[in-house]
Design an enzyme around this catalytic site. Structure first.
Site, PDB file in Angstrom:
ATOM      1  N   LEU A  96       0.839  -1.196   0.000  1.00 39.71           N
ATOM      2  CA  LEU A  96       0.000   0.000   0.000  1.00 39.71           C
ATOM      3  C   LEU A  96       0.877   1.251   0.000  1.00 39.71           C
ATOM      4  CD1 LEU A  96      -2.610  -1.155   2.640  1.00 39.71           C
ATOM      5  CD2 LEU A  96      -3.050  -0.760   0.203  1.00 39.71           C
ATOM      6  N   HIS A 112       3.530  -9.507  10.103  1.00 38.55           N
ATOM      7  CA  HIS A 112       4.576 -10.072   9.243  1.00 38.55           C
ATOM      8  C   HIS A 112       5.274 -11.221   9.978  1.00 38.55           C
ATOM      9  CE1 HIS A 112       7.367 -10.416   6.038  1.00 38.55           C
ATOM     10  NE2 HIS A 112       8.399 -10.197   6.814  1.00 38.55           N
ATOM     11  N   GLU A 181       1.604 -16.033  15.384  1.00 43.79           N
ATOM     12  CA  GLU A 181       0.975 -14.906  14.677  1.00 43.79           C
ATOM     13  C   GLU A 181      -0.453 -14.681  15.176  1.00 43.79           C
ATOM     14  OE1 GLU A 181       2.334 -14.029  10.411  1.00 43.79           O
ATOM     15  OE2 GLU A 181       1.719 -16.122  10.394  1.00 43.79           O
TER      16      GLU A 181
HETATM   17  C1  GAR Z   1       0.800 -14.894   7.398  1.00 44.98           C
HETATM   18  O1  GAR Z   1       1.896 -15.719   7.705  1.00 44.98           O
HETATM   19  C2  GAR Z   1       1.197 -13.432   7.370  1.00 44.98           C
HETATM   20  O2  GAR Z   1       2.117 -13.083   8.352  1.00 44.98           O
HETATM   21  C3  GAR Z   1       1.810 -13.335   5.991  1.00 44.98           C
HETATM   22  O3  GAR Z   1       0.903 -14.050   5.184  1.00 44.98           O
HETATM   23  C4  GAR Z   1       0.354 -15.130   5.956  1.00 44.98           C
HETATM   24  C5  GAR Z   1      -1.151 -15.104   5.809  1.00 44.98           C
HETATM   25  O4  GAR Z   1      -1.752 -16.202   6.437  1.00 44.98           O
HETATM   26  N1  GAR Z   1       1.986 -11.967   5.589  1.00 44.98           N
HETATM   27  C6  GAR Z   1       3.093 -11.498   5.003  1.00 44.98           C
HETATM   28  O5  GAR Z   1       3.995 -12.215   4.635  1.00 44.98           O
HETATM   29  C7  GAR Z   1       3.124  -9.993   4.787  1.00 44.98           C
HETATM   30  N2  GAR Z   1       4.407  -9.609   4.270  1.00 44.98           N
HETATM   31  P1  GAR Z   1      -3.343 -16.281   6.622  1.00 44.98           P
HETATM   32  O6  GAR Z   1      -3.956 -15.901   5.272  1.00 44.98           O
HETATM   33  O7  GAR Z   1      -3.632 -17.685   6.996  1.00 44.98           O
HETATM   34  O8  GAR Z   1      -3.735 -15.297   7.690  1.00 44.98           O
END
Ligand code: GAR
Length: 198
Positions: A96, A112, A181
């Site tokens: 963004l 992240h 996360e």
């Molecule tokens: C997660 O691991 C998040 O941290 C990552 O995408 C995945 C989404 O998982 N994001 C990034 O890498 C941002 N740079 P989800 O769709 O199961 O929530």
């Protein structure tokens, strides 16, 4: 005022937020889920929870001769009427620009799967695991931070270390990372909601 969640894929972090709202751990509502991909499974999770969804693809803008900035502006305009307390980027895989961020100062947060200044961008979990296999690192982690135009950077709100364990595979490590996360995302939203209501 509730929150708006932006996703691109599976939506397991969106699910953690939905569960926390439903169990009243988070005193808010999720008023809208936006995906930049039609096929994102997270859209089904939102629908199952009765949350309105919106799909806005960059491809459709570029096909009409519009720019990334046009996309970011249209996205911000679509979210604006919800007056969100927070906009949560939960697996949102579109960078963004300030065009979007300036609509919602200090209200956009990003999750992240790496520690600050490490493995910015896509496939952070895989890249951390490869670095561990090369003997370069013994731990990684995840963070929730304020979004700025620089990718996966900005002031950190919550972070958690995820160490590598003997016999870890990419799958076992990724599973622990995702569990961490889900915890820190709910924790970060909880803290920011508490701050803004005090
Ligand atoms: C997660 O691991 C998040 O941290 C990552 O995408 C995945 C989404 O998982 N994001 C990034 O890498 C941002 N740079 P989800 O769709 O199961 O929530």
């Amino acid at each position: 005022m509730g929150i708006v969640v932006l996703i691109s894929g599976n939506g397991s972090n969106l699910q953690a937020l939905i569960d926390a709202v439903q169990s009243k751990k988070l005193p808010t509502t999720i008023d809208l889920v936006v995906s930049n991909r039609k096929s994102a499974y997270g859209l089904q999770r939102a629908e199952a929870a009765g949350i309105p969804t919106l799909v806005l693809t960059l491809k459709s803008f570029l096909a009409d001769g519009k720019t990334r900035e046009d996309y970011d502006r249209a996205l911000a305009e679509a979210i604006w009427p919800y007056k969100p307390q927070l906009i949560v980027l939960a697996g949102w895989m579109h960078i963004l620009s300030s065009v979007f961020l300036e609509y919602f100062p200090n209200r956009v947060i990003n999750l992240h799967p790496a520690l600050p200044n490490e493995f910015a961008g896509i496939n952070a979990i895989e890249r951390a695991f490869e670095a561990y296999q090369r003997g370069e690192i013994k731990q990684s982690g995840c963070m929730v931070h304020y979004a700025i135009p620089e990718v996966d950077a900005g002031d950190v709100i919550v972070q958690e270390i995820v160490p590598f364990l003997p016999n870890d595979t990419l799958e076992s490590f990724a599973e622990r990372m995702h569990a961490a996360e889900h915890r820190i995302l709910v924790e970060a939203v909880s803290r920011l909601l508490a701050q803004s209501s005090s």
